[in-house]
Design an enzyme around this catalytic site. Structure first.
Site, mmCIF file in Angstrom:
data_model
loop_
_atom_site.group_PDB
_atom_site.id
_atom_site.type_symbol
_atom_site.label_atom_id
_atom_site.label_comp_id
_atom_site.label_asym_id
_atom_site.label_seq_id
_atom_site.Cartn_x
_atom_site.Cartn_y
_atom_site.Cartn_z
ATOM 1 N N LYS A 97 0.877 -1.175 0.000
ATOM 2 C CA LYS A 97 0.000 0.000 0.000
ATOM 3 C C LYS A 97 0.910 1.220 0.000
ATOM 4 C CE LYS A 97 -1.957 3.076 2.139
ATOM 5 N NZ LYS A 97 -1.824 4.398 1.457
ATOM 6 N N GLY A 157 6.210 5.445 8.322
ATOM 7 C CA GLY A 157 5.390 6.644 8.221
ATOM 8 C C GLY A 157 5.482 7.449 9.499
ATOM 9 N N THR A 171 4.646 8.991 13.311
ATOM 10 C CA THR A 171 4.479 8.332 14.610
ATOM 11 C C THR A 171 3.006 8.221 15.007
ATOM 12 O OG1 THR A 171 6.690 8.934 15.323
ATOM 13 C CG2 THR A 171 5.095 8.531 17.076
ATOM 14 N N THR A 190 0.422 7.878 13.003
ATOM 15 C CA THR A 190 -0.151 6.760 12.237
ATOM 16 C C THR A 190 0.389 5.431 12.772
ATOM 17 O OG1 THR A 190 0.067 8.232 10.342
ATOM 18 C CG2 THR A 190 -0.710 6.018 9.889
ATOM 19 N N GLU A 194 8.643 1.777 11.452
ATOM 20 C CA GLU A 194 9.743 2.739 11.284
ATOM 21 C C GLU A 194 9.087 4.101 11.232
ATOM 22 O OE1 GLU A 194 12.004 5.293 10.383
ATOM 23 O OE2 GLU A 194 12.027 4.567 8.323
ATOM 24 N N CYS A 202 13.318 10.743 7.117
ATOM 25 C CA CYS A 202 13.186 10.546 8.563
ATOM 26 C C CYS A 202 14.536 10.672 9.268
ATOM 27 C CB CYS A 202 12.540 9.194 8.854
ATOM 28 S SG CYS A 202 13.327 7.846 7.983
ATOM 29 N N GLU A 255 8.414 16.734 15.256
ATOM 30 C CA GLU A 255 8.947 16.493 13.907
ATOM 31 C C GLU A 255 8.283 17.445 12.908
ATOM 32 O OE1 GLU A 255 7.870 12.864 11.804
ATOM 33 O OE2 GLU A 255 9.943 12.621 11.152
HETATM 34 O O1 TXE Z 1 2.155 10.062 6.890
HETATM 35 P P1 TXE Z 1 1.347 8.810 7.317
HETATM 36 P P2 TXE Z 1 1.606 11.431 6.354
HETATM 37 C C1 TXE Z 1 5.742 12.037 9.241
HETATM 38 C C2 TXE Z 1 5.946 13.485 8.958
HETATM 39 C C3 TXE Z 1 4.677 13.908 8.338
HETATM 40 C C4 TXE Z 1 3.689 13.068 9.103
HETATM 41 C C5 TXE Z 1 2.406 12.819 8.390
HETATM 42 O O2 TXE Z 1 6.154 14.165 10.166
HETATM 43 O O3 TXE Z 1 4.429 15.264 8.520
HETATM 44 O O4 TXE Z 1 4.363 11.855 9.296
HETATM 45 O O5 TXE Z 1 2.630 12.402 7.058
HETATM 46 C C6 TXE Z 1 -0.714 5.171 5.502
HETATM 47 N N1 TXE Z 1 -3.651 2.683 8.923
HETATM 48 N N2 TXE Z 1 6.292 11.143 8.250
HETATM 49 O O6 TXE Z 1 0.266 11.808 6.875
HETATM 50 O O7 TXE Z 1 -0.086 9.158 7.460
HETATM 51 C C7 TXE Z 1 -0.627 6.282 4.468
HETATM 52 O O8 TXE Z 1 -1.637 6.137 3.490
HETATM 53 C C8 TXE Z 1 -2.722 2.210 8.072
HETATM 54 C C9 TXE Z 1 7.509 10.526 8.595
HETATM 55 O O9 TXE Z 1 1.727 11.385 4.909
HETATM 56 O O10 TXE Z 1 2.047 8.189 8.445
HETATM 57 C C10 TXE Z 1 0.770 6.075 3.923
HETATM 58 O O11 TXE Z 1 0.804 5.001 2.976
HETATM 59 N N3 TXE Z 1 -2.022 2.991 7.225
HETATM 60 C C11 TXE Z 1 7.865 9.448 7.713
HETATM 61 C C12 TXE Z 1 1.553 5.682 5.174
HETATM 62 O O12 TXE Z 1 0.561 5.214 6.105
HETATM 63 C C13 TXE Z 1 -2.253 4.327 7.250
HETATM 64 C C14 TXE Z 1 7.436 9.452 6.335
HETATM 65 C C15 TXE Z 1 2.330 6.837 5.819
HETATM 66 O O13 TXE Z 1 1.460 7.927 5.988
HETATM 67 C C16 TXE Z 1 -3.224 4.881 8.127
HETATM 68 C C17 TXE Z 1 6.156 10.075 6.120
HETATM 69 C C18 TXE Z 1 -3.942 4.002 8.993
HETATM 70 N N4 TXE Z 1 -4.852 4.438 9.860
HETATM 71 C C19 TXE Z 1 5.652 10.922 7.062
HETATM 72 N N5 TXE Z 1 -3.239 6.220 7.937
HETATM 73 C C20 TXE Z 1 9.166 8.735 7.926
HETATM 74 N N6 TXE Z 1 9.483 8.438 9.166
HETATM 75 O O14 TXE Z 1 9.880 8.405 7.003
HETATM 76 C C21 TXE Z 1 -2.315 6.494 6.978
HETATM 77 N N7 TXE Z 1 -1.727 5.342 6.537
#
Ligand code: TXE
Length: 476
Positions: free
Chosen positions: A177, A221, A223, A225, A243, A277, A380
């Site tokens: 996904k 993704g 924290t 989420t 991660e 990250c 972050e």
């Molecule tokens: O990430 P999400 P977002 C951090 C960064 C950013 C914040 C939000 O601070 O501002 O996260 O970004 C999927 N159940 N990072 O909103 O939501 C989503 O569709 C299962 C750090 O874009 O965490 C995507 O495929 N999955 C980071 C993935 O999770 C879910 C990189 C990541 O999205 C879900 C990105 C749910 N309930 C953002 N909700 C890093 N550490 O590298 C969303 N997703």
């Protein structure tokens, strides 16, 4: 090879198919702010279809000899490499990152990930333990079944391949996904690999974490989420790797090679517009070198060329979307309210060119004079915004470095070897780089402590994560 202009469908059971609900989301190009393709807005019904296909595929794939699986993964790597330029361009358009970065880092790394795990499975060792005169034990490691791989938008193909490659190398079936914000390279990868269901986190991501037949979840993704993923997986006893975010310290001692420390720190602060990250967003410089460091750091960062991601000279591209851009602006305002001084950047630039008039750009931004424990220094931001803070001694800076909920990575710049070991030992992060940043050996464990995650990826850790250990004990 699919192109970035296509309507992005799901890929299930070897075929591109419409999402069951027939709905699509706009896919926006960050550099222009305009929709340039459509991505499937799937839901749990599409995940169900992918699970049915995955269960069927697992029967053969899990029994395919390692040498065969290895050959297939190597072939995937070759095909991505053959089309490297197409993948790099697609990644740059989809994420806003400079084309040169996608070409030099993202796509080659995806190729390396497939090659690494393709060959790793040919060199594993099995364990045997002899219990005196009583018994003989041997441990098998079998594929777990169906792995749900949920990946983010900042390094789309790089991070997806980091999960897909080990998952399928050891015989699992992967349901991927990708982020709904950056689906294109995963779509292109479908021509050569597994099941991909596109859509939003709440619809598709949550359906994957809740599905009882997907017993392994690898998530990268944010924290917040990550916490939801952990909550969904816990009652079903799924094996989970998370991660998550970081607020990484970058510590520069006065005895460092300052030239190298400045170049490395500018890179770690602003690579991919600060949307990695591992980026070092809290820079600490020893007071005796502070002024010199800050002046030279600002000078170097001010020369980074913000521009159209497709322009070869661009070093800073666009921010991934408007939400992320607004988040960055919010933190720049907050930093000022908290007493910070903007030493560089801080405001969106004038339009880069006609094509990028409505794109999401923000320049490298440096904030000084903030207290260590303020929100700007704790939360972050995930953008090209960093803080620089002076410190007086080792003990103090170790305290600063650890004064955060996160624990992903850190960098230490010093020429004193004893100090390097001492400091590295005491910092609470999963990775400590000394006199470098983002040097990645694919064999080493990778992951975070505290709110930066659970579990480790990479090398042997990944092979273990995606397999189930079983001990067979035979009486002598
Ligand atoms: O990430 P999400 P977002 C951090 C960064 C950013 C914040 C939000 O601070 O501002 O996260 O970004 C999927 N159940 N990072 O909103 O939501 C989503 O569709 C299962 C750090 O874009 O965490 C995507 O495929 N999955 C980071 C993935 O999770 C879910 C990189 C990541 O999205 C879900 C990105 C749910 N309930 C953002 N909700 C890093 N550490 O590298 C969303 N997703």
């Amino acid at each position: 090879m699919r192109t970035e202009a296509d309507k992005i469908q799901n890929f299930i059971d070897g075929q591109f198919i419409e999402p069951v609900g027939g709905k699509y989301l706009d896919n926006i190009e960050p550099a222009t702010g305009k929709s340039y393709s459509q991505v499937a807005d799937s839901d749990s019904r599409d995940v169900d279809l992918a699970v049915v296909a995955a269960e069927k595929a697992f029967v053969d794939w899990s029994c395919t000899p390692a040498a065969e699986r290895s050959k297939i993964l190597l072939r995937i790597a070759d095909l991505i490499e053959r089309d490297l330029e197409k993948f790099a361009r697609a990644e740059s358009i989809d994420t806003g990152k400079p084309l040169s970065l996608a070409r030099g880092l993202d796509i080659p790394r995806a190729v390396a990930n497939f090659r690494f795990f393709a060959t790793a499975i040919l060199h594993t060792e099995s364990e045997a333990h002899i219990t005196d005169n009583v018994a003989f034990n041997y441990t098998t490691r079998q594929p777990r079944g169906i792995a749900g791989l949920i990946s983010p938008w900042n390094l789309p193909l790089y991070l997806l391949s980091w999960k897909i490659a080990p998952a399928i190398a050891v015989g699992n079936i992967a349901i991927a996904k990708p982020s709904e914000l950056t689906p294109v390279t995963a779509y292109m990868l479908c021509e050569i690999a597994q099941d991909v269901v596109h859509g939003t986190g709440p619809n598709v991501g949550a359906a994957i974490t809740a599905h009882p037949k997907i017993n392994t979840i690898s998530f990268t993704g944010g924290t917040v989420t990550g916490r939801k993923v952990a909550e969904a997986c816990a009652p079903l006893f799924k094996k989970v790797s998370l991660e998550l975010g970081g607020k990484n310290p970058n510590i520069v001692f006065a005895d460092a090679d300052l030239e190298a420390a400045i170049a490395g720190s500018v890179r770690s602060s602003f690579a991919n517009q600060g949307q990695i990250c591992l980026c070092g967003s809290r820079v600490f410089a020893e007071r005796s070198a502070y002024k010199d460091f800050v002046d030279r750091f600002i000078e170097k960062a001010s020369k980074l060329k913000v521009g159209d991601p497709l322009d070869e000279k661009t070093e800073q591209g666009a921010i991934v979307n408007k939400t992320q851009l607004d988040k960055i602006k919010f933190y720049v305002d907050l930093a000022q309210e908290e007493g910070g001084k903007i030493a560089l950047g801080g405001k969106a630039p004038k339009p880069i060119n006609d094509r990028c008039r409505y794109g999401y750009f923000f320049p490298p931004t440096i904030i000084t004079d903030l207290p260590v424990s303020c929100r700007t220094n704790r939360e972050e931001i995930f953008g090209p915004v960093i803080t620089i803070t002076p410190f007086d001694n080792e003990e103090e800076v170790i305290g600063y470095a650890n004064d955060t909920d996160y624990g992903l990575a850190s960098s230490v710049w010093t020429q004193n070897l004893n100090r390097a070991h001492r400091v590295a030992e005491q910092i609470h992060t999963g990775t400590v780089w000394v006199n470098c940043w983002l040097v990645r050996d694919l064999r080493v464990p990778f992951g975070g402590m505290k709110a930066s995650g659970v579990g480790r990826e990479g090398g042997e850790e990944a092979l273990r994560f995606f397999t189930e250990a079983k001990n067979i004990c035979i009486a002598k």
